[in-house]
Design an enzyme around this catalytic site. Structure first.
Site, mmCIF file in Angstrom:
data_model
loop_
_atom_site.group_PDB
_atom_site.id
_atom_site.type_symbol
_atom_site.label_atom_id
_atom_site.label_comp_id
_atom_site.label_asym_id
_atom_site.label_seq_id
_atom_site.Cartn_x
_atom_site.Cartn_y
_atom_site.Cartn_z
ATOM 1 N N GLY A 82 -38.277 26.624 12.906
ATOM 2 C CA GLY A 82 -39.002 25.867 11.900
ATOM 3 C C GLY A 82 -39.631 24.668 12.572
ATOM 4 O O GLY A 82 -40.189 24.793 13.657
ATOM 5 N N SER A 121 -36.408 29.190 18.567
ATOM 6 C CA SER A 121 -37.552 28.313 18.341
ATOM 7 C C SER A 121 -37.076 26.862 18.272
ATOM 8 O O SER A 121 -36.633 26.316 19.265
ATOM 9 C CB SER A 121 -38.311 28.752 17.091
ATOM 10 N N ALA A 122 -37.150 26.200 17.115
ATOM 11 C CA ALA A 122 -36.682 24.824 16.999
ATOM 12 C C ALA A 122 -35.211 24.696 17.395
ATOM 13 O O ALA A 122 -34.799 23.714 18.015
ATOM 14 C CB ALA A 122 -36.882 24.319 15.567
ATOM 15 N N HIS A 164 -41.987 30.049 22.484
ATOM 16 C CA HIS A 164 -43.265 30.621 22.023
ATOM 17 C C HIS A 164 -44.353 30.467 23.085
ATOM 18 O O HIS A 164 -45.534 30.323 22.750
ATOM 19 C CB HIS A 164 -43.744 29.956 20.728
ATOM 20 N N GLU A 177 -42.521 35.066 23.818
ATOM 21 C CA GLU A 177 -41.945 35.659 22.630
ATOM 22 C C GLU A 177 -41.006 36.810 23.004
ATOM 23 O O GLU A 177 -41.229 37.522 23.982
ATOM 24 C CB GLU A 177 -43.051 36.196 21.708
#
Length: 242
Positions: free
Chosen positions: A88, A121-122, A158, A193
């Protein structure tokens, strides 16, 4: 420590949240005899936190519960079998980890009790020393704060080295080169990714579901591509997994 640091949560060719890394995640959960996952979804801004927990439960076959259901989030960390931190917005996530005084409890859970940490991710960003190499917009009025520091190098999730026709802004490589120019003593690991770093005890391993490499950025040097973690041996306290 048991760390799984994933570039992203979903990949189009693999169904389900963490579907592309499902076998690796489930293997860690089974080995550590995890009965329930504590999910920290603070990075999720425009989706429902319980829906994210349900999605995780259905994908992994292990119950996940969001930390917002606990009156005392620190106590929830102290009792957790496994800590998962969702993707997020990294700025919002790091802000709330500090506001709820969760930094030290998470560090102790992972380092002292061996609680598995899975972040994508985050959640991958905050596992590093700081959030300075996130791709996210600072949507909240929060200073750049130190993060968890479970992994000693900065990570850029990413990662994409493609150039977009007509786009006149800086490429990702240029942005990371800027970071290294300002912080010449630091390295950045760029994860594409569907790729991850796994730390188990003193061993570190890199894996990509798509068979792609990762990059290391350092000031004054051209970015280098690697498929194994041998180049990280001198930069981290972890040994490449053989």
């Amino acid at each position: 420590m048991e760390l799984l640091l994933l570039s992203n949560g979903k990949a189009t060719e693999y169904p389900g949240l963490l579907g592309w890394a499902r076998e690796r995640v489930q293997s860690v959960l089974a080995r550590k005899q995890v009965k329930r996952i504590l999910l920290i979804p603070y990075a999720v801004i425009r989706s429902d936190w319980d829906a994210r927990a349900l999605e995780l439960t259905e994908s992994l076959g292990v119950e996940a519960i969001s930390i917002h259901h606990f009156d005392d989030p620190v106590a929830a960390i102290n009792q957790a079998d496994a800590i998962f931190i969702s993707g997020g917005n990294t700025w919002r996530l790091n802000q709330l980890l500090h506001e709820y005084s969760l930094i030290v409890p998470i560090q102790r859970a992972v380092r002292e009790r061996g609680v598995p940490y899975v972040g994508w991710s985050a959640g991958c960003n905050v596992a590093t020393p700081s959030i300075r190499t996130t791709n996210d917009m600072p949507v909240c009025n929060a200073a750049v704060l130190p993060a968890l520091g479970l992994f000693p190098l900065q990570i850029n999730p990413h990662y994409l080295d493609a150039s977009i026709s007509g786009h006149m802004g800086e490429t990702r490589d240029e942005r990371l080169a800027e970071f290294c120019a300002v912080n010449p003593s630091e390295h950045v690991v760029a994860l594409r990714e569907a790729s991850l770093l796994q730390i188990s005890g003193e061993a570190i391993e890199y894996w990509s579901a798509r068979g792609q490499d990762f990059k290391i950025f350092k000031h004054g040097e051209a970015p280098q591509e690697f498929m194994d973690t041998a180049p990280l041996a001198g930069l981290t306290p972890f040994n490449p997994k053989v």
